[in-house]
Design a protein around this motif. Structure first.
Motif, PDB file in Angstrom:
ATOM      1  N   LYS A  94      15.039  29.913 -21.982  1.00 13.58           N
ATOM      2  CA  LYS A  94      13.614  29.977 -22.333  1.00 13.58           C
ATOM      3  C   LYS A  94      12.753  30.016 -21.080  1.00 13.58           C
ATOM      4  O   LYS A  94      11.734  30.720 -21.034  1.00 13.58           O
ATOM      5  CB  LYS A  94      13.246  28.814 -23.223  1.00 13.58           C
ATOM      6  CG  LYS A  94      13.918  28.900 -24.594  1.00 13.58           C
ATOM      7  CD  LYS A  94      13.248  28.033 -25.607  1.00 13.58           C
ATOM      8  CE  LYS A  94      14.033  27.940 -26.867  1.00 13.58           C
ATOM      9  NZ  LYS A  94      14.153  29.007 -27.709  1.00 13.58           N
ATOM     10  N   LEU A  95      13.150  29.287 -20.043  1.00 18.99           N
ATOM     11  CA  LEU A  95      12.404  29.335 -18.773  1.00 18.99           C
ATOM     12  C   LEU A  95      12.455  30.741 -18.161  1.00 18.99           C
ATOM     13  O   LEU A  95      11.444  31.224 -17.626  1.00 18.99           O
ATOM     14  CB  LEU A  95      12.966  28.311 -17.791  1.00 18.99           C
ATOM     15  CG  LEU A  95      12.558  26.864 -18.008  1.00 18.99           C
ATOM     16  CD1 LEU A  95      13.315  25.943 -17.077  1.00 18.99           C
ATOM     17  CD2 LEU A  95      11.055  26.701 -17.818  1.00 18.99           C
ATOM     18  N   LYS A  97      12.723  33.531 -19.790  1.00 16.63           N
ATOM     19  CA  LYS A  97      11.844  34.382 -20.595  1.00 16.63           C
ATOM     20  C   LYS A  97      10.394  34.148 -20.222  1.00 16.63           C
ATOM     21  O   LYS A  97       9.600  35.082 -20.129  1.00 16.63           O
ATOM     22  CB  LYS A  97      12.066  34.107 -22.090  1.00 16.63           C
ATOM     23  CG  LYS A  97      13.337  34.680 -22.637  1.00 16.63           C
ATOM     24  CD  LYS A  97      13.466  34.416 -24.131  1.00 16.63           C
ATOM     25  CE  LYS A  97      14.777  34.944 -24.666  1.00 16.63           C
ATOM     26  NZ  LYS A  97      14.954  34.661 -26.081  1.00 16.63           N
ATOM     27  N   LEU A  98      10.025  32.889 -19.978  1.00 25.38           N
ATOM     28  CA  LEU A  98       8.641  32.575 -19.601  1.00 25.38           C
ATOM     29  C   LEU A  98       8.306  33.149 -18.237  1.00 25.38           C
ATOM     30  O   LEU A  98       7.164  33.569 -18.009  1.00 25.38           O
ATOM     31  CB  LEU A  98       8.420  31.061 -19.588  1.00 25.38           C
ATOM     32  CG  LEU A  98       8.314  30.390 -20.954  1.00 25.38           C
ATOM     33  CD1 LEU A  98       8.283  28.873 -20.804  1.00 25.38           C
ATOM     34  CD2 LEU A  98       7.074  30.877 -21.689  1.00 25.38           C
ATOM     35  N   LYS A  99       9.246  33.191 -17.344  1.00 21.99           N
ATOM     36  CA  LYS A  99       9.015  33.745 -16.010  1.00 21.99           C
ATOM     37  C   LYS A  99       8.733  35.241 -16.084  1.00 21.99           C
ATOM     38  O   LYS A  99       8.030  35.794 -15.238  1.00 21.99           O
ATOM     39  CB  LYS A  99      10.226  33.502 -15.104  1.00 21.99           C
ATOM     40  CG  LYS A  99      10.356  32.055 -14.661  1.00 21.99           C
ATOM     41  CD  LYS A  99      11.588  31.887 -13.797  1.00 21.99           C
ATOM     42  CE  LYS A  99      11.805  30.449 -13.415  1.00 21.99           C
ATOM     43  NZ  LYS A  99      13.050  30.277 -12.620  1.00 21.99           N
ATOM     44  N   LEU A 101       7.027  36.725 -18.390  1.00 21.16           N
ATOM     45  CA  LEU A 101       5.710  36.998 -18.989  1.00 21.16           C
ATOM     46  C   LEU A 101       4.622  37.133 -17.968  1.00 21.16           C
ATOM     47  O   LEU A 101       4.447  36.747 -16.978  1.00 21.16           O
ATOM     48  CB  LEU A 101       5.351  35.905 -19.998  1.00 21.16           C
ATOM     49  CG  LEU A 101       6.247  35.828 -21.227  1.00 21.16           C
ATOM     50  CD1 LEU A 101       5.797  34.657 -22.091  1.00 21.16           C
ATOM     51  CD2 LEU A 101       6.187  37.116 -22.022  1.00 21.16           C
TER      52      LEU A 101
END
Length: 101
Positions: A94-95, A97-99, A101
């Motif tokens: 999840k981290l 994926k957030l990076k 964005l």
């Protein structure tokens, strides 16, 4: 009698299966193994088990509440470690994926 040649296998005892000792362990000097008469808790079958082999390999250990508790606790701790590893993997994904964005 403890003679293996005259006996037949009734069934194999499952790992961690509880059996009741019906006598003391007896060493067969000819074969070098230790056997004991038991009754299974699972289905009340009576027969002989090999407690230890010719090279000292232990196949059965005496039951104790402490050892049973420790074994259960070890299993629970292993499940927690596995769950923690899975959780950390999910967090890392999840981290990432957030990076992006």
């Amino acid at each position: 009698s403890l003679a293996l040649k005259e006996g037949k296998v009734i069934r194999k005892v499952e790992p961690k299966e509880i059996v009741e000792a019906l006598g003391e362990p007896t060493k067969d000097q000819g074969l070098g193994i230790t056997r004991m008469k038991v009754r299974t808790e699972k289905n009340q079958q009576t027969g002989y088990i090999t407690v230890s082999g010719t090279r000292g390999t232990i196949f059965f250990k005496p039951y104790s509440p402490y050892n049973a508790f420790k074994q259960k606790l070890d299993g629970v701790l292993e499940q927690i470690r596995d769950g923690q590893a899975d959780l950390m993997k999910d967090i890392d994904q999840k981290l990432e994926k957030l990076k992006m964005l």
